[in-house]
Write a protein that holds these residues in place. Structure first.
Motif, PDB file in Angstrom:
ATOM      1  N   PRO A 161      51.458  33.666  50.932  1.00 49.46           N
ATOM      2  CA  PRO A 161      50.953  33.670  49.556  1.00 49.46           C
ATOM      3  C   PRO A 161      52.067  33.580  48.519  1.00 49.46           C
ATOM      4  CG  PRO A 161      49.766  35.264  50.866  1.00 49.46           C
ATOM      5  CD  PRO A 161      50.887  34.774  51.726  1.00 49.46           C
ATOM      6  N   VAL A 219      44.326  34.764  41.428  1.00 50.91           N
ATOM      7  CA  VAL A 219      43.535  33.893  42.308  1.00 50.91           C
ATOM      8  C   VAL A 219      44.000  34.029  43.752  1.00 50.91           C
ATOM      9  CG1 VAL A 219      43.018  31.489  42.879  1.00 50.91           C
ATOM     10  CG2 VAL A 219      42.964  32.241  40.488  1.00 50.91           C
ATOM     11  N   ILE A 220      45.301  34.033  43.958  1.00 49.95           N
ATOM     12  CA  ILE A 220      45.841  34.193  45.316  1.00 49.95           C
ATOM     13  C   ILE A 220      45.413  35.536  45.899  1.00 49.95           C
ATOM     14  CG2 ILE A 220      47.972  34.481  46.641  1.00 49.95           C
ATOM     15  CD1 ILE A 220      49.272  32.457  44.699  1.00 49.95           C
ATOM     16  N   LYS A 221      45.497  36.590  45.086  1.00 53.50           N
ATOM     17  CA  LYS A 221      45.121  37.929  45.545  1.00 53.50           C
ATOM     18  C   LYS A 221      43.659  37.997  45.962  1.00 53.50           C
ATOM     19  CE  LYS A 221      44.935  42.745  43.955  1.00 53.50           C
ATOM     20  NZ  LYS A 221      45.236  43.663  42.812  1.00 53.50           N
ATOM     21  N   SER A 222      42.795  37.341  45.217  1.00 58.64           N
ATOM     22  CA  SER A 222      41.353  37.427  45.483  1.00 58.64           C
ATOM     23  C   SER A 222      40.872  36.446  46.547  1.00 58.64           C
ATOM     24  CB  SER A 222      40.571  37.184  44.186  1.00 58.64           C
ATOM     25  OG  SER A 222      40.850  35.898  43.670  1.00 58.64           O
ATOM     26  N   THR A 223      41.737  35.544  46.981  1.00 57.21           N
ATOM     27  CA  THR A 223      41.335  34.558  48.002  1.00 57.21           C
ATOM     28  C   THR A 223      42.042  34.828  49.336  1.00 57.21           C
ATOM     29  OG1 THR A 223      43.003  33.029  47.083  1.00 57.21           O
ATOM     30  CG2 THR A 223      40.719  32.753  46.346  1.00 57.21           C
ATOM     31  N   ILE A 224      43.302  34.474  49.422  1.00 60.03           N
ATOM     32  CA  ILE A 224      44.012  34.639  50.701  1.00 60.03           C
ATOM     33  C   ILE A 224      44.742  35.972  50.804  1.00 60.03           C
ATOM     34  CG2 ILE A 224      44.300  32.161  51.027  1.00 60.03           C
ATOM     35  CD1 ILE A 224      47.143  32.389  50.025  1.00 60.03           C
TER      36      ILE A 224
END
Length: 441
Positions: A163, A407-412
């Motif tokens: 990430p 966005v990165i935190k909430s997806t991958i």
């Protein structure tokens, strides 16, 4: 006989003016070639000095994290530089320097990979008034990679590898080239008279703003702050490595600032490069000395990590204008940068923003100081314009970075699990340790 003799003489005499013009043209062409060669050489030498800063960041971070996270920091630094090189070639360079290829006025250029001159400049008309595209691309790439290196240290010891590298792709391919184009690409900040010689804001503060966004989304390390708000010191694994990293960065900064003269074809240019070197060195020395003395006064003992960051803050502070100041002015500028670090590090802790290596005080806060004070030594700059430029770039980089980190935190996912963080990222993420023969710290 006289007529026969007189004709060649007359022809020779009549040719003298054209011969003089030819010699003048040849001399001018030779001077242009020399300028092209020397400026390209300046970019190449400056570029590999700035490349060496990648090693400096790696050593500094490896020394300031705990031994159980050293391999992770080294891996991140290898990965971020490699991805920065690819992304800057793929899209970043032409976004930053669009030339006549603007597609959206004032913001973005053509999305296309960088192309170099043909081998030997064969069958081409090359502009000899500047430098080779290859040397320019190589030099500017190093600044792009430096911006990403700043983010790495702040987010150490709790961020996942992939990430983080996804964000590096976004930062080096798009965020950095766009904001840097506003000044160095002839964009709207350049038109307003904003001045940032080598990147106190465009590189260092930009990296600091991205690091701040990442630290806020990521949260502090486990055990860094007690419930009552007390700060728990977390010592690094190897201060010898951290010191080596600082000296490597100090060395690389001569290429960072000196190469930003962007010309070495005249004696004036060479004299200016030497002046930049001397001012850069003075600011670093003053920053280190100020932090060394101030920590003795405030804490009763000298703090080595503060002294190291004091030197780096002095370097960041002089980067926005390393040419115009006198040596005494450089001492003042760098010294105040060192003082800033000593006060800014505990200030961040009071805000519960966990910056493992102190990159935000060094690069963001000292970057503001260096950018603002340009108007003191450069009569072409104004304090108001400098503030506008800093805030414009800061808001853009912070907001976009915060959005992407969220966005990165909430997806991958962005952060490792609690168990993985406690055991160390080296084994959890990579399955290998930097110091397998020693116990974890």
């Amino acid at each position: 006989m006289k007529r026969t003799f007189a004709l060649p003489v007359a022809a020779a005499l009549s040719a003298l003016p054209s011969l003089g013009l030819a010699q003048e043209a040849a001399t001018g062409e030779a001077a242009q070639h020399t300028q092209y060669i020397l400026t390209s050489l300046l970019f190449l030498v400056g570029g590999f000095l700035v490349f060496w800063m990648a090693a400096g960041f790696a050593m500094l971070e490896a020394g300031l994290v705990r031994s159980k996270n050293v391999t992770m920091q080294l891996t991140k630094n290898m990965g971020l530089f490699s991805l920065a090189a690819i992304m800057y070639w793929l899209v970043g360079f032409n976004l930053m320097y669009p030339g006549e290829g603007w597609t959206i006025t004032g913001l973005l250029g053509a999305f296309s990979p960088t192309s170099l001159e043909p081998v030997g400049l064969a069958d081409t008309e090359t502009d000899l008034s500047y430098a080779s595209v290859g040397s320019d691309f190589f030099f500017q790439l190093m600044f792009c990679a430096t911006t990403a290196s700043i983010v790495s240290g702040t987010m150490a010891e709790r961020v996942k590898l992939w990430p983080f590298l996804v964000f590096v792709i976004i930062l080096t391919g798009f965020i950095y080239p766009i904001e840097a184009s506003w000044q160095w690409g002839g964009g709207w900040l350049d038109a307003r008279g904003f001045s940032d010689f080598a990147g106190s804001t465009l590189v260092h503060a930009a990296g600091g703003f991205a690091a701040l966004a990442g630290a806020m989304v990521l949260g502090p390390r486990i055990g860094k702050y007690n419930k009552d708000g007390k700060v728990v010191p977390i010592p690094g694994s190897n201060l010898a490595l951290a010191t080596l990293g600082t000296f490597i960065l100090w060395l690389g900064w001569f290429g960072f600032n000196g190469g930003s003269q962007l010309a070495m074809g005249t004696i004036g240019d060479v004299a200016d490069v030497s002046r930049i070197f001397a001012n850069t060195n003075m600011a670093a020395a003053a920053g280190a000395a100020a932090a060394l003395g101030l920590t003795q006064v405030m804490f009763g003992k000298v703090d080595l990590t503060m002294t190291l960051n004091g030197a780096l803050a002095g370097l960041v502070s002089i980067t926005a204008e390393p040419l115009a100041p006198t040596l005494f002015q450089s001492l003042i500028i760098g010294g105040i940068g060192g003082v800033i670090v000593v006060f800014a590090v505990p200030m961040l802790d009071r805000m519960r923003i966990d910056d493992v290596v102190g990159a935000i005080p060094v690069h963001l806060i000292a970057g503001f100081w260096g950018t603002f004070i340009v108007a003191w030594t450069n009569s072409d700059a104004s304090f108001g314009t400098q503030i506008i430029g800093f805030l414009s770039i800061g808001i853009f980089v912070f907001v976009v970075s915060y959005v992407f980190f969220t966005v990165i935190k909430s997806t991958i996912g962005l952060r490792v699990s609690e168990e993985e963080e406690i055991n160390g990222l080296d084994m959890a993420e990579l399955g290998m340790e930097a110091y397998p023969e020693f116990s974890k710290g």
